[in-house]
Design a protein around this motif. Structure first.
Motif, short mmCIF file in Angstrom:
data_model
loop_
_atom_site.label_atom_id
_atom_site.label_comp_id
_atom_site.label_asym_id
_atom_site.label_seq_id
_atom_site.Cartn_x
_atom_site.Cartn_y
_atom_site.Cartn_z
N ASN A 81 59.91 44.52 44.74
CA ASN A 81 59.38 43.49 44.14
C ASN A 81 60.28 42.63 42.76
OD1 ASN A 81 56.94 42.85 45.42
ND2 ASN A 81 55.96 44.36 44.03
N SER A 82 60.94 43.40 42.15
CA SER A 82 61.90 42.91 41.08
C SER A 82 63.17 42.36 42.06
CB SER A 82 62.49 43.85 40.29
OG SER A 82 62.98 45.11 40.82
N LEU A 83 63.54 42.90 42.91
CA LEU A 83 64.65 42.55 43.84
C LEU A 83 64.26 40.86 44.35
CD1 LEU A 83 67.62 42.95 44.83
CD2 LEU A 83 66.47 44.08 46.69
N LEU A 84 63.02 41.07 44.97
CA LEU A 84 62.60 39.54 45.27
C LEU A 84 62.64 38.70 44.15
CD1 LEU A 84 59.67 40.73 47.76
CD2 LEU A 84 61.62 39.37 48.49
N HIS A 85 62.01 39.04 43.15
CA HIS A 85 62.14 38.13 42.04
C HIS A 85 63.48 37.90 41.72
CE1 HIS A 85 60.62 36.23 38.15
NE2 HIS A 85 61.55 36.80 37.57
N TRP A 86 64.39 38.58 41.59
CA TRP A 86 65.86 38.40 41.15
C TRP A 86 66.55 37.36 42.25
CZ3 TRP A 86 69.79 38.87 44.58
CH2 TRP A 86 71.33 38.75 44.01
N SER A 87 65.96 37.39 43.52
CA SER A 87 66.58 36.66 44.71
C SER A 87 65.98 35.32 44.65
CB SER A 87 66.40 37.31 46.08
OG SER A 87 65.16 37.20 46.40
N GLU A 88 64.90 35.03 43.92
CA GLU A 88 64.27 33.76 44.15
C GLU A 88 65.47 32.42 43.59
OE1 GLU A 88 61.14 33.87 41.25
OE2 GLU A 88 59.69 34.59 42.75
N LYS A 89 66.34 32.76 42.79
CA LYS A 89 67.29 31.75 42.18
C LYS A 89 68.31 31.48 43.18
CE LYS A 89 69.50 35.12 39.35
NZ LYS A 89 68.62 35.77 39.09
N PHE A 90 68.40 32.21 44.63
CA PHE A 90 69.28 31.88 45.64
C PHE A 90 68.65 31.44 46.78
CE2 PHE A 90 71.15 35.17 42.65
CZ PHE A 90 72.11 34.25 42.13
N VAL B 50 69.60 35.44 55.82
CA VAL B 50 70.46 36.23 54.89
C VAL B 50 71.90 35.39 54.37
CG1 VAL B 50 72.02 38.40 54.73
CG2 VAL B 50 69.46 38.58 55.57
N GLY B 51 72.53 34.90 55.42
CA GLY B 51 73.59 34.18 55.25
C GLY B 51 73.62 33.13 54.14
N LYS B 52 72.32 32.45 54.27
CA LYS B 52 72.17 31.31 53.16
C LYS B 52 72.19 31.98 51.80
CE LYS B 52 68.22 29.55 54.37
NZ LYS B 52 67.10 28.56 54.61
N VAL B 53 71.71 32.88 51.70
CA VAL B 53 71.55 33.70 50.31
C VAL B 53 73.18 34.19 49.84
CG1 VAL B 53 70.74 35.47 48.96
CG2 VAL B 53 69.15 34.53 50.37
N LEU B 54 73.54 34.67 50.97
CA LEU B 54 75.13 35.05 50.85
C LEU B 54 75.94 34.04 50.24
CD1 LEU B 54 75.49 37.71 53.27
CD2 LEU B 54 74.88 38.35 50.89
N ASP B 55 75.69 32.73 50.92
CA ASP B 55 76.49 31.57 50.78
C ASP B 55 76.35 31.15 49.41
OD1 ASP B 55 77.58 31.37 53.22
OD2 ASP B 55 76.26 29.91 54.07
N ARG B 56 74.89 31.09 48.98
CA ARG B 56 74.53 30.59 47.67
C ARG B 56 75.03 31.40 46.34
NH1 ARG B 56 68.57 28.49 49.31
NH2 ARG B 56 69.26 26.73 50.34
N ILE B 57 75.09 32.84 46.61
CA ILE B 57 75.86 33.64 45.68
C ILE B 57 77.47 33.29 45.63
CG2 ILE B 57 76.14 36.01 45.05
CD1 ILE B 57 73.52 36.65 46.03
N LYS B 58 77.97 33.37 46.58
CA LYS B 58 79.43 32.86 46.51
C LYS B 58 79.95 31.74 45.94
CE LYS B 58 79.78 35.89 50.52
NZ LYS B 58 80.24 35.91 52.04
N LEU B 59 79.21 30.82 45.71
CA LEU B 59 79.18 29.47 45.15
C LEU B 59 79.67 29.43 43.84
CD1 LEU B 59 76.65 26.97 47.02
CD2 LEU B 59 79.26 27.32 47.57
#
Length: 176
Positions: free
Chosen positions: A116-125, A167-176
């Motif tokens: 749940n906390s990982l999901l919460h963390w990922s919301e910004k991406f 998954v690729g969308k999330v990884l792309d947003r982190i790399k920006l």
């Protein structure tokens, strides 16, 4: 019901082109899942693997976000600096050193020690659809992993492609 549970990625994300730029671990899992589907049997395992791909994608995203240097802080203690760590290694380090997961900051952010906390963390991406997909995927993965599934599942290749796309969308947003 089994059709819908096994194909939520394509139902939520739509038909998407599979990502070929994922990390080696994620790519292997994606390819193994596609191979299971092509065999026409082991549908429960293929569905479990597809949802595991989404969960591993979030952990991988966190590892990329942390980068080469993880600065661990907790109230009343000196900072701990770890190099070349990933999500799993940080969690293991905290456990082996009897450091509570819930009062720890990593690189200035609370450590997401639970799903749940990982999901919460990922919301910004994530966008709204991807966030829904990741949340449902973790719940279904938990059901499948603990043998609570009694449906016949029929996963499609397109669902794996949509999962890899999310998954690729999330990884792309982190790399920006």
């Amino acid at each position: 019901m089994g059709f819908f549970l096994a194909n939520l990625p394509v139902l939520i994300e739509g038909r998407r082109t599979e990502r070929n730029d994922l990390t080696p671990k994620l790519t292997k899992l994606k390819n193994d899942t596609l191979e299971l589907i092509s065999l026409g049997k082991f549908n429960e395992l293929a569905t479990l693997d597809m949802y595991l791909l989404l969960e591993m994608g979030l952990r991988c995203a966190y590892s990329i976000w942390v980068g080469k240097k993880a600065i661990i802080e907790r109230p009343g203690y000196d900072k701990i600096i770890l190099y070349d760590q990933d999500y799993r290694k940080i969690k293991l380090y905290l456990r082996l050193n009897k450091i509570g997961h819930y009062d720890v900051l990593v690189n200035g952010q609370p450590f997401p020690s639970s799903q749940n906390s990982l999901l919460h963390w990922s919301e910004k991406f994530t966008d709204r659809n991807s966030d829904l997909l990741f949340r449902l995927a973790l719940n279904i993965r938990n059901l499948l992993a603990h043998g609570e599934n009694e449906w016949e599942l029929y996963p499609f290749k397109e669902s794996v492609e949509s999962s890899s796309y999310a998954v690729g969308k999330v990884l792309d947003r982190i790399k920006l």
